[in-house]
Enzyme design. Structure first.
Site, mmCIF file in Angstrom:
data_model
loop_
_atom_site.group_PDB
_atom_site.id
_atom_site.type_symbol
_atom_site.label_atom_id
_atom_site.label_comp_id
_atom_site.label_asym_id
_atom_site.label_seq_id
_atom_site.Cartn_x
_atom_site.Cartn_y
_atom_site.Cartn_z
ATOM 1 N N VAL A 158 0.809 -1.220 0.000
ATOM 2 C CA VAL A 158 0.000 0.000 0.000
ATOM 3 C C VAL A 158 0.843 1.272 0.000
ATOM 4 O O VAL A 158 0.302 2.363 -0.182
ATOM 5 C CB VAL A 158 -0.962 0.050 1.205
ATOM 6 C CG1 VAL A 158 -1.987 -1.056 1.117
ATOM 7 C CG2 VAL A 158 -0.212 0.006 2.523
ATOM 8 N N TYR A 159 2.139 1.152 0.205
ATOM 9 C CA TYR A 159 2.980 2.345 0.187
ATOM 10 C C TYR A 159 3.074 2.872 -1.243
ATOM 11 O O TYR A 159 3.663 2.233 -2.124
ATOM 12 C CB TYR A 159 4.386 2.050 0.702
ATOM 13 C CG TYR A 159 4.487 1.684 2.170
ATOM 14 C CD1 TYR A 159 3.379 1.743 3.018
ATOM 15 C CD2 TYR A 159 5.689 1.271 2.710
ATOM 16 C CE1 TYR A 159 3.481 1.409 4.356
ATOM 17 C CE2 TYR A 159 5.806 0.940 4.058
ATOM 18 C CZ TYR A 159 4.699 1.007 4.875
ATOM 19 O OH TYR A 159 4.798 0.674 6.201
ATOM 20 N N SER A 160 2.476 4.040 -1.449
ATOM 21 C CA SER A 160 2.475 4.686 -2.775
ATOM 22 C C SER A 160 1.957 3.752 -3.867
ATOM 23 O O SER A 160 2.481 3.708 -4.982
ATOM 24 C CB SER A 160 3.877 5.196 -3.133
ATOM 25 O OG SER A 160 4.258 6.250 -2.293
#
Length: 348
Positions: free
Chosen positions: A61-63
């Site tokens: 989900v990071y970026s």
């Protein structure tokens, strides 16, 4: 760099790990964290490796996956020198299979992470959150299959409550499946809830803590002080609502002591806050992030020295808070305390 075993596993990790949440820079939250590209990331990883930091942590989900892609590009050609850790389970889209820890979701999430990171195995794969809609037996069985297939080496969880983690470990034992050896948790001088239940559980079950946000969501940088407004460049203007709540008075009490210790030791406020965490029971590695080389080098200065017992006691006193039920009797009443010897260095 100091190295430690992760829980009761054979995996040896550095006391400091690098968090790649600043890589990619997509979306409202992560663009406020940072927008490091592959070239800049490679430089930060060079510095980390030179300092003995070998583990790099990210999440799908990071970026929107860009963090994994940037990290993969930055470690290309030196995969054998690094440990790659990622997480999955939080929503990555609006579809029915885009969230959770079902078998189908975990298989796809693993394959996607391998592709984005440019590798054929993950050193550590962690569930980013507990999925109450999927039977734990399905989750741990699917993860065990991925381990047996050679796609994952070690397993962990993140942000689980005590009962969620214990239920998962019990299911793994019952099915003779691979166990979680890591729990990625929020823990800081202004957020010590980890100590009440999760730390004793980790000590009992052999689960090592990987600490995220050791500076209290950017509050223990030395730039936030009593009676002063937030600095203009603080990311808290955009991200405070996404992170853990912190009582302002508690924060200022802790910062006051951190500044006193900075004067005494010559270390920076963030270095002292991280050094305190490194001596806590069950902590295997503290994950530090950096938007630039200066921040990274400062964070790396948290190792190689130790606070004195007297200095630790002052930080404990400033940061300690009354335990919630059912834990406060074990602090207040001798009869309860006699039945439960404290973990060294905790408030219990």
């Amino acid at each position: 760099m100091e190295y430690r075993r992760l829980g009761e596993s054979g995996l040896v990790v550095p006391a400091l790990s690098f968090g790649a949440g600043t890589f990619g820079g997509k979306g409202a939250l992560f663009s406020a964290w940072g927008d490091t590209d592959a070239r800049e990331a490679r430089r930060l990883i060079d510095i980390s490796l030179d300092a003995g930091v070998t583990m790099f942590d990210t999440a799908d989900v990071y970026s929107d996956g860009a963090s994994e892609e940037v990290l993969g590009a930055a470690v290309k050609g030196r995969r054998d020198r690094v440990l790659l850790s990622t997480k999955a389970g939080l929503p990555v889209g609006d579809g029915p299979q885009d969230a959770g820890t079902s078998r189908s979701r975990l298989v796809k999430a693993t394959e996607d992470a391998l592709r984005r990171l440019g590798t054929d195995y993950l050193d550590l794969f962690q569930l980013h959150a507990f999925d109450a809609g999927t039977p734990v037996e399905e989750t741990v069985s699917a993860l065990d299959d991925l381990v047996r297939a050679g796609k994952i080496r070690y397993l962990g969880a993140s942000n689980f409550s005590g009962w969620q983690l214990m239920k998962s470990l019990a299911a793994s034992d019952r099915l003779h499946a691979s166990r979680y050896v890591a729990h990625q948790v929020y823990y800081s001088l202004v957020g010590r809830d980890y100590e009440w239940e999760l730390m004793p559980l980790a000590a009992d079950q052999g689960v090592g803590a990987l600490v995220w946000s050791p500076l209290g969501w950017g509050r223990l940088t030395g730039k936030i002080r009593r009676g002063e407004p937030l600095p203009a460049g603080s990311r808290l203007h955009q991200t405070a609502d996404f992170g853990p709540p912190v009582d302002d008075e508690q924060l200022y009490d802790v910062v006051d002591v951190l500044e006193q210790l900075a004067d005494e030791t010559g270390a920076a406020v963030p270095q002292i806050a991280i050094n305190w965490l490194l001596r806590r029971p069950t902590v295997a590695s503290v994950i530090v992030g950096a938007r630039n080389e200066e921040q990274l080098r400062q964070n790396l200065g948290a190792v190689g020295w130790e606070l004195t017992p007297e200095q630790v006691a002052r930080l404990d006193a400033a940061s300690g808070r009354e335990a919630p039920y059912p834990y406060f009797p074990y602090e207040r009443q001798e009869a309860f305390a006699r039945l439960n010897p404290p973990l060294v260095g905790t408030r219990r």
